[in-house]
Design an enzyme around this catalytic site. Structure first.
Site, PDB file in Angstrom:
ATOM      1  N   THR A  88       0.710  -1.455  -0.067  1.00 54.38           N
ATOM      2  CA  THR A  88      -0.024   0.128   0.030  1.00 54.38           C
ATOM      3  C   THR A  88       0.873   1.299   0.069  1.00 54.38           C
ATOM      4  O   THR A  88       2.044   1.387   0.462  1.00 54.38           O
ATOM      5  CB  THR A  88      -1.020   0.026   1.482  1.00 54.38           C
ATOM      6  OG1 THR A  88      -1.490   1.228   1.397  1.00 54.38           O
ATOM      7  CG2 THR A  88      -0.074  -0.221   2.631  1.00 54.38           C
ATOM      8  N   ASP A  89       0.240   2.343  -0.500  1.00 55.14           N
ATOM      9  CA  ASP A  89       0.948   3.633  -0.358  1.00 55.14           C
ATOM     10  C   ASP A  89       0.946   4.298   1.149  1.00 55.14           C
ATOM     11  O   ASP A  89       1.692   5.171   1.181  1.00 55.14           O
ATOM     12  CB  ASP A  89       0.385   4.721  -1.356  1.00 55.14           C
ATOM     13  CG  ASP A  89      -1.276   4.979  -1.074  1.00 55.14           C
ATOM     14  OD1 ASP A  89      -1.735   4.331  -0.168  1.00 55.14           O
ATOM     15  OD2 ASP A  89      -1.742   5.645  -1.774  1.00 55.14           O
ATOM     16  N   GLU A  90       0.003   3.710   1.978  1.00 47.91           N
ATOM     17  CA  GLU A  90       0.163   4.008   3.346  1.00 47.91           C
ATOM     18  C   GLU A  90       1.557   4.019   4.088  1.00 47.91           C
ATOM     19  O   GLU A  90       1.788   4.510   5.044  1.00 47.91           O
ATOM     20  CB  GLU A  90      -1.080   3.532   4.014  1.00 47.91           C
ATOM     21  CG  GLU A  90      -2.256   3.562   3.361  1.00 47.91           C
ATOM     22  CD  GLU A  90      -3.573   3.537   4.184  1.00 47.91           C
ATOM     23  OE1 GLU A  90      -3.332   3.224   5.502  1.00 47.91           O
ATOM     24  OE2 GLU A  90      -4.613   3.409   3.735  1.00 47.91           O
ATOM     25  N   TYR A 103      -2.175  -0.591  11.049  1.00 48.80           N
ATOM     26  CA  TYR A 103      -2.124  -1.209   9.757  1.00 48.80           C
ATOM     27  C   TYR A 103      -0.906  -0.870   8.659  1.00 48.80           C
ATOM     28  O   TYR A 103      -0.272  -1.746   8.196  1.00 48.80           O
ATOM     29  CB  TYR A 103      -3.439  -0.878   9.031  1.00 48.80           C
ATOM     30  CG  TYR A 103      -3.418  -1.137   7.512  1.00 48.80           C
ATOM     31  CD1 TYR A 103      -3.564  -2.543   6.826  1.00 48.80           C
ATOM     32  CD2 TYR A 103      -3.333  -0.051   6.332  1.00 48.80           C
ATOM     33  CE1 TYR A 103      -3.517  -2.761   5.515  1.00 48.80           C
ATOM     34  CE2 TYR A 103      -3.316  -0.378   5.081  1.00 48.80           C
ATOM     35  CZ  TYR A 103      -3.405  -1.759   4.655  1.00 48.80           C
ATOM     36  OH  TYR A 103      -3.183  -2.073   3.106  1.00 48.80           O
ATOM     37  N   LYS A 134       2.113  -3.504   7.377  1.00 43.32           N
ATOM     38  CA  LYS A 134       2.408  -3.539   5.704  1.00 43.32           C
ATOM     39  C   LYS A 134       3.867  -3.105   5.617  1.00 43.32           C
ATOM     40  O   LYS A 134       4.681  -3.745   4.724  1.00 43.32           O
ATOM     41  CB  LYS A 134       1.391  -2.761   5.055  1.00 43.32           C
ATOM     42  CG  LYS A 134       0.012  -3.157   5.002  1.00 43.32           C
ATOM     43  CD  LYS A 134      -0.236  -4.376   4.184  1.00 43.32           C
ATOM     44  CE  LYS A 134      -0.013  -4.578   2.785  1.00 43.32           C
ATOM     45  NZ  LYS A 134      -0.306  -5.929   2.341  1.00 43.32           N
TER      46      LYS A 134
END
Ligand code: NAD
Ligand code: DAU
Length: 359
Positions: free
Chosen positions: A136-138, A161, A165
């Site tokens: 993810t870009d997060e 989260y 990741k």
């Protein structure tokens, strides 16, 4: 055509199921879908494949090394595209444990099973085996008003989260550097489209609107996300798996930055057109502002230049076309929605699935 199958983990989820539907429709790959079937796993999203000879489902937890070893030995995959994860930021704030377990320990366990399997192969085959980690870009944290996330942006995850990741991304990279496993990592922005579980913004708003419930907007609704239609993400994943350079990271994004308020307003306008409220009012009347998400990241936006330049990928949908397709899908698929709302989707496999492996 490769006669060895592809392992897709998390294939009963939103993006994994889109990827499997696309690979079965548009490629020759045989697919083994490895999914634990948590609350987010829904085999009804793959109902059309339940008798397809190129598709097998195995209900398996990626933390279960013995079961993974058995699957690798039995199917001898050409590679793995790893999507299985706990994926919802709000849930990670209320209960991080499952995120640590699946996203970190599960990815580690899968990497070890993949490493053991690939080292058992003749060198030429081991060199061909690829492990593609879907992220993810997060992991990059939060942007201010300007700038884009690039592959070189430093990691700065803010939620349980995104921290889980980020940890898994680092593990994957280390398994290439230390053990020579051929890995690929992709970091993608917010996906939307059909079959998304109604806990994420877009399906929450559509389903609440249709049920005459409030449409909850966190804070002021001015946080920005970069939206990508799920089939465009699936197309990018296939390109990276088949043609990407091992050891590289590719960012994937839609060039569709919107504030949450713009998204909710857009959905209300579409619903007003496609399924008007019986009282003649607009769905906009159902909007409410609620307490903000703790640690809410302000803005995400992806620079997708690398995947465009190196692999020729670009999104086919823009936000207007993609959102209209999405709303239309939810309006046309009341059975899928009702089974999710009632919880019946969790029994669906027992009643309907034939090509399930016994584990
Ligand atoms: P999802 O929550 O819809 O699906 C996750 C799937 O993983 C479910 O089918 C679930 O049953 C399965 N799963 C969970 N724990 C498991 C375990 N221990 N073993 C085996 N299977 C397990 O998620 P999604 O939105 O489809 O996201 C898929 C992947 O893409 C995730 O890794 C996520 O981090 C990443 N991603 C998502 C988005 C997005 O906008 N949704 C964007 C970028 C990246
Ligand atoms: O950026 C990629 C990520 O996008 C993925 O890695 C995650 O798996 C995926 O869940 C998604 O994370 P977000 O937190 O951005 O998605 P979500 O749909 O939960 O929220 C989108 C925005 O809308 C966010 O700013 C929070 C806000 N929101 C969300 C919900 C559920 C609301 O205002 N109201 C809501 O009810």
């Amino acid at each position: 055509m490769n006669s060895n199958p592809l392992f897709i983990t998390g294939g009963a989820g939103f993006i994994g199921s889109a990827l499997i539907r696309q690979l079965i429709a548009e490629s020759d790959w045989h697919i083994v879908n490895i999914d634990k079937l948590t609350y987010a796993g829904n085999l009804e999203s793959l109902a059309m494949l339940s008798n397809n000879p190129r598709y097998v489902f195995s209900q398996t937890d990626i933390c279960d090394r013995t079961a993974l070893d058995r699957l690798f030995a039995q199917h001898k995959p050409a590679g793995v595209i790893h999507l299985a994860a706990e994926s919802h930021v709000d849930r990670s704030i209320h209960g991080p444990a499952d995120f640590i377990e699946t996203n970190i320990v599960g990815t580690y366990t899968l990497l070890e099973a993949a490493r053991a399997y690939s080292s058992s192969l003749p060198k030429a085959q081991a060199d061909e085996f690829r492990f593609h980690h879907v992220s993810t870009d997060e992991v990059y944290g939060s942007l201010g008003a300007n700038g884009l996330f690039k592959e070189t942006t430093a990691y700065s995850p803010n939620s349980p989260y995104s921290a889980s990741k980020a940890a898994s991304d680092h593990l994957v990279r280390a398994w290439q550097h230390t053990f020579g496993l051929q890995v690929l990592v992709t970091n993608c922005s917010n996906n939307y489209g059909p079959y998304q579980f109604p806990e994420k913004l877009i399906p929450v708003v559509i389903l609440n609107a249709l049920q005459d419930k409030p449409l909850p907007i966190y804070g002021k609704g001015d946080n920005v996300r970069d939206w990508l239609y799920v089939d465009d993400h699936a197309r990018a994943l296939r390109m990276v798996f088949e043609h990407g350079t091992a050891g590289e990271t590719y960012n994937i994004g839609g060039h569709n930055e919107k504030t949450n308020l713009e998204v909710v307003d857009g959905l209300c306008t579409l619903l007003d057109e496609l399924r008007p409220r019986s009282d003649g009012k607009s769905y906009l009347a159902q909007k409410i502002f609620v307490a903000d998400r703790p640690g809410h990241d302000r803005r995400y936006a992806i620079d997708a230049t690398k995947i465009g330049r190196n692999l020729g990928w670009k999104p086919q949908e823009n936000f207007v076309s993609g959102l209209r397709k999405t709303v239309a899908w939810y309006l046309d698929n009341d059975d899928w929605i009702q089974h999710v709302i009632s919880g019946e989707y969790r029994n669906w496999m027992k009643q309907n699935y034939s090509n399930r492996e016994s584990s």
